[in-house]
Design a protein around this motif. Structure first.
Motif, PDB file in Angstrom:
ATOM      1  N   SER A  79       0.853  -1.174   0.000  1.00  0.00           N
ATOM      2  CA  SER A  79       0.000   0.000   0.000  1.00  0.00           C
ATOM      3  C   SER A  79       0.895   1.232   0.000  1.00  0.00           C
ATOM      4  CB  SER A  79      -0.910   0.012   1.236  1.00  0.00           C
ATOM      5  OG  SER A  79      -1.703   1.185   1.279  1.00  0.00           O
ATOM      6  N   ILE A  80       0.725   2.088  -1.008  1.00  0.00           N
ATOM      7  CA  ILE A  80       1.533   3.302  -1.138  1.00  0.00           C
ATOM      8  C   ILE A  80       0.601   4.506  -1.224  1.00  0.00           C
ATOM      9  CG2 ILE A  80       3.120   4.567  -2.650  1.00  0.00           C
ATOM     10  CD1 ILE A  80       4.427   1.963  -3.369  1.00  0.00           C
ATOM     11  N   ASP A  81       0.874   5.505  -0.425  1.00  0.00           N
ATOM     12  CA  ASP A  81       0.076   6.727  -0.427  1.00  0.00           C
ATOM     13  C   ASP A  81       0.532   7.602  -1.595  1.00  0.00           C
ATOM     14  OD1 ASP A  81      -1.394   8.959   0.063  1.00  0.00           O
ATOM     15  OD2 ASP A  81      -0.553   9.384   2.049  1.00  0.00           O
ATOM     16  N   ALA A  82      -0.351   7.785  -2.573  1.00  0.00           N
ATOM     17  CA  ALA A  82       0.012   8.575  -3.746  1.00  0.00           C
ATOM     18  C   ALA A  82       0.322  10.016  -3.386  1.00  0.00           C
ATOM     19  CB  ALA A  82      -1.104   8.516  -4.781  1.00  0.00           C
ATOM     20  N   ALA A  83      -0.177  10.495  -2.239  1.00  0.00           N
ATOM     21  CA  ALA A  83       0.120  11.859  -1.819  1.00  0.00           C
ATOM     22  C   ALA A  83       1.587  12.037  -1.466  1.00  0.00           C
ATOM     23  CB  ALA A  83      -0.755  12.235  -0.615  1.00  0.00           C
TER      24      ALA A  83
ATOM     25  N   THR B 271       7.724   1.845  -6.667  1.00  0.00           N
ATOM     26  CA  THR B 271       7.044   3.133  -6.817  1.00  0.00           C
ATOM     27  C   THR B 271       6.521   3.307  -8.235  1.00  0.00           C
ATOM     28  OG1 THR B 271       8.420   4.140  -5.098  1.00  0.00           O
ATOM     29  CG2 THR B 271       7.296   5.628  -6.607  1.00  0.00           C
ATOM     30  N   ASN B 272       7.300   2.888  -9.240  1.00  0.00           N
ATOM     31  CA  ASN B 272       6.819   2.934 -10.623  1.00  0.00           C
ATOM     32  C   ASN B 272       5.531   2.148 -10.770  1.00  0.00           C
ATOM     33  OD1 ASN B 272       8.911   4.478 -11.645  1.00  0.00           O
ATOM     34  ND2 ASN B 272      10.116   2.737 -12.335  1.00  0.00           N
ATOM     35  N   THR B 273       5.496   0.987 -10.135  1.00  0.00           N
ATOM     36  CA  THR B 273       4.306   0.148 -10.228  1.00  0.00           C
ATOM     37  C   THR B 273       3.086   0.865  -9.666  1.00  0.00           C
ATOM     38  OG1 THR B 273       5.555  -1.922 -10.159  1.00  0.00           O
ATOM     39  CG2 THR B 273       3.261  -2.018  -9.440  1.00  0.00           C
ATOM     40  N   ALA B 274       3.257   1.540  -8.532  1.00  0.00           N
ATOM     41  CA  ALA B 274       2.134   2.255  -7.928  1.00  0.00           C
ATOM     42  C   ALA B 274       1.576   3.299  -8.894  1.00  0.00           C
ATOM     43  CB  ALA B 274       2.571   2.918  -6.625  1.00  0.00           C
ATOM     44  N   THR B 275       2.460   4.094  -9.488  1.00  0.00           N
ATOM     45  CA  THR B 275       1.974   5.122 -10.410  1.00  0.00           C
ATOM     46  C   THR B 275       1.402   4.497 -11.674  1.00  0.00           C
ATOM     47  OG1 THR B 275       4.198   5.387 -11.363  1.00  0.00           O
ATOM     48  CG2 THR B 275       3.598   6.829  -9.538  1.00  0.00           C
TER      49      THR B 275
ATOM     50  N   ILE C  72      -0.152   1.666 -11.957  1.00  0.00           N
ATOM     51  CA  ILE C  72      -1.489   1.137 -11.669  1.00  0.00           C
ATOM     52  C   ILE C  72      -2.528   2.248 -11.826  1.00  0.00           C
ATOM     53  CG2 ILE C  72      -2.968   0.304  -9.791  1.00  0.00           C
ATOM     54  CD1 ILE C  72      -0.608  -1.429  -8.871  1.00  0.00           C
ATOM     55  N   GLN C  73      -2.205   3.442 -11.356  1.00  0.00           N
ATOM     56  CA  GLN C  73      -3.138   4.564 -11.526  1.00  0.00           C
ATOM     57  C   GLN C  73      -3.256   4.991 -12.991  1.00  0.00           C
ATOM     58  OE1 GLN C  73      -3.466   8.144  -9.437  1.00  0.00           O
ATOM     59  NE2 GLN C  73      -3.703   7.215  -7.423  1.00  0.00           N
ATOM     60  N   ILE C  74      -2.150   4.998 -13.705  1.00  0.00           N
ATOM     61  CA  ILE C  74      -2.199   5.370 -15.123  1.00  0.00           C
ATOM     62  C   ILE C  74      -3.055   4.383 -15.893  1.00  0.00           C
ATOM     63  CG2 ILE C  74      -0.832   5.710 -17.217  1.00  0.00           C
ATOM     64  CD1 ILE C  74       1.519   6.525 -15.365  1.00  0.00           C
ATOM     65  N   MET C  75      -2.872   3.085 -15.582  1.00  0.00           N
ATOM     66  CA  MET C  75      -3.684   2.064 -16.244  1.00  0.00           C
ATOM     67  C   MET C  75      -5.173   2.285 -15.978  1.00  0.00           C
ATOM     68  SD  MET C  75      -1.409  -1.364 -15.556  1.00  0.00           S
ATOM     69  CE  MET C  75       0.153  -1.618 -16.364  1.00  0.00           C
ATOM     70  N   ALA C  76      -5.495   2.572 -14.746  1.00  0.00           N
ATOM     71  CA  ALA C  76      -6.899   2.800 -14.390  1.00  0.00           C
ATOM     72  C   ALA C  76      -7.448   4.022 -15.134  1.00  0.00           C
ATOM     73  CB  ALA C  76      -7.030   2.974 -12.887  1.00  0.00           C
ATOM     74  N   ALA C  77      -6.645   5.077 -15.218  1.00  0.00           N
ATOM     75  CA  ALA C  77      -7.088   6.294 -15.903  1.00  0.00           C
ATOM     76  C   ALA C  77      -7.348   6.036 -17.381  1.00  0.00           C
ATOM     77  CB  ALA C  77      -6.041   7.389 -15.730  1.00  0.00           C
ATOM     78  N   LEU C  78      -6.592   5.128 -17.973  1.00  0.00           N
ATOM     79  CA  LEU C  78      -6.754   4.788 -19.393  1.00  0.00           C
ATOM     80  C   LEU C  78      -7.787   3.685 -19.610  1.00  0.00           C
ATOM     81  CD1 LEU C  78      -2.991   4.874 -20.458  1.00  0.00           C
ATOM     82  CD2 LEU C  78      -4.778   6.476 -21.185  1.00  0.00           C
ATOM     83  N   GLY C  79      -8.333   3.167 -18.504  1.00  0.00           N
ATOM     84  CA  GLY C  79      -9.327   2.106 -18.619  1.00  0.00           C
ATOM     85  C   GLY C  79      -8.737   0.727 -18.788  1.00  0.00           C
TER      86      GLY C  79
ATOM     87  N   PHE D  73       1.711  -8.055 -10.568  1.00  0.00           N
ATOM     88  CA  PHE D  73       3.068  -7.543 -10.372  1.00  0.00           C
ATOM     89  C   PHE D  73       3.798  -8.334  -9.293  1.00  0.00           C
ATOM     90  CE2 PHE D  73       1.125  -3.693 -12.203  1.00  0.00           C
ATOM     91  CZ  PHE D  73       2.082  -3.360 -13.152  1.00  0.00           C
ATOM     92  N   ALA D  74       5.095  -8.516  -9.484  1.00  0.00           N
ATOM     93  CA  ALA D  74       5.965  -9.107  -8.465  1.00  0.00           C
ATOM     94  C   ALA D  74       7.314  -8.417  -8.560  1.00  0.00           C
ATOM     95  CB  ALA D  74       6.122 -10.611  -8.669  1.00  0.00           C
TER      96      ALA D  74
END
Length: 441
Positions: free
Chosen positions: A164-168, A208-212, A214-221, A227-228
């Protein structure tokens, strides 16, 4: 669902052992499940990407047997990245920023002095269109940043468990540089989706790249793959490998005579709860491979561990497997079977064959202790001229024993050292048959 994995090196240098770990893990996951393994060259940087490095990457993977089912080049997919970038712009998740590196550094220092995390302050979001136009006129195009949702990003990692990574706590990542180059973070998201990647295994420095992403993927649908993140390699004393990676390039290990299966067997188990065992094939390695056996702790790697494994593999090989190496060492074909029988358990790499044949062909510099000088002189006088048959060693040592009264170790060891210049080695009865000239002092 078919398992699809990928290895995405940048053709900006030669592959090293750290790269291999990532390639091997992804390859074994695909092989174990009958899936697909993709080689994807991350060559979006036209200045640093070189064809010679791309060719070397393929050569290294082929040497190890890590064949791929599909090859892609990111430089051929720029239109797909532009389409994704425009989609993010349309959704209000992409914005242009104009700070210089110096300005960003000053901001970071100010935040640290105030006890705040050095996260980009999103000042660019407050710019009016007129201000943006003025900055473009003054500084040229800006960089493009992805606007993170400042919430927790959570996933279950195949090695590290629940994360769990806080994007803030993260800066909005730059996805397009000022010169228009698409960066890995965006390109990889688009590629992984377009190519149906189901599993991504890479180093823990990418968490950290993975965390960001995941959000980019969600934004693009897009749906995120599994991931491991494997641990990073250190030196044998726990020291960073970064300064040594140039000496741990796969091409250099190959040139040093490391056997590919020695390297694969070690890397497939290093950092896991399973002992290192020599595998007979990649299928054998894949059958016993499981990410669940690996931990998060830094993994110690010692290049010297590869040589005993190589020696054990070579000792078990038939002549047919190494015939070219034996011939390259200069051994005549009629002597090759006996030569390989004599040397197979007395070499570390195939490079050692040349030294053994030189000894057989030209003789060795005798290793004679002062107290054995007269003994060796007398013994050599009793040795006939070659060729030597299977009984030559026995006949010679019996004659020397009868003439000098020596026996046991005091007889055999000085003779070995005088003939071979070494204290250890093959059975002398076999080695003597290969000698092309009578030993002399």
């Amino acid at each position: 669902m078919t398992t699809v994995t990928r290895f995405a090196p940048s053709p900006t240098g030669y592959l090293h052992v750290g790269n291999l770990r990532t390639a091997l893990f992804n390859h074994l996951i695909a092989r174990r499940t009958g899936g697909k393994f993709i080689l994807r060259l991350d060559d979006t940087d036209p200045e640093r990407s070189k064809q010679e490095y791309a060719d070397a990457i393929r050569e290294d993977l082929e040497w190890l047997g890590l064949t791929w089912d599909q090859e892609e080049r990111q430089s051929a997919r720029l239109d797909r990245y532009e389409a994704a970038a425009q989609d993010l712009r349309d959704k209000g998740r992409f914005y242009e920023a104009f700070e210089t590196p110096t300005e960003l550094d000053l901001k970071r220092k100010k935040q640290l002095n105030m006890g705040q995390p050095p996260v980009y302050d999103r000042a660019a979001l407050k710019l009016s269109e007129t201000e943006r136009d003025a900055l473009r006129a003054e500084r040229g195009m800006g960089v493009w940043r992805f606007l993170l949702d400042q919430e927790r990003i959570e996933w279950t990692d195949g090695i590290l468990g629940d994360l769990s990574i806080d994007a803030a706590s993260l800066s909005d990542p730059v996805l397009i540089r000022q010169d228009g180059q698409f960066l890995y973070t965006l390109a990889s998201v688009v590629d992984d989706t377009d190519m149906g990647i189901t599993h991504v295994v890479r180093g823990s420095d990418h968490v950290t790249n993975t965390a960001t992403q995941i959000q980019i993927m969600a934004a693009l649908g897009f749906a995120a793959p599994n991931f491991a993140h494997h641990s990073l390699l250190t030196g044998p004393q726990g020291e960073a490998l970064s300064k040594r990676l140039g000496t741990l390039a796969l091409r250099d290990l190959r040139a040093a005579g490391v056997h590919p299966m020695a390297l694969l067997s070690l890397m497939a188990r290093l950092g896991s709860s399973q002992p290192v065992e020599i595998a007979s094939s990649l299928d054998d390695l894949a059958a016993g491979f499981d990410l669940a056996h690996f931990g998060a702790a830094p993994t110690k790697f010692d290049v010297d561990d590869l040589y005993p494994l190589t020696a054990r593999i070579l000792a078990a090989q038939d002549l047919s497997v190494v015939a070219d190496a034996v011939r390259a060492a200069g051994v005549p074909d009629d002597l090759a079977p006996l030569f390989w029988q004599v040397t197979r358990e007395n070499i570390t790499t195939l490079h050692d064959l040349a030294g053994w044949w030189q000894l057989c062909r030209d003789g060795a510099a005798p290793l004679v202790d002062a107290e054995d000088q007269a003994f060796i002189t007398e013994a050599l006088a009793l040795l006939p001229e070659p060729p030597y048959g299977p009984e030559a060693w026995s006949n010679w040592t019996n004659a020397v024993k009868e003439a000098t009264g020596r026996k046991g170790k005091s007889l055999f060891m000085p003779l070995r050292k005088a003939v071979t210049g070494r204290e250890r080695g093959p059975e002398m009865a076999d080695l003597l048959q290969l000698l092309q000239n009578k030993p002399t002092l």
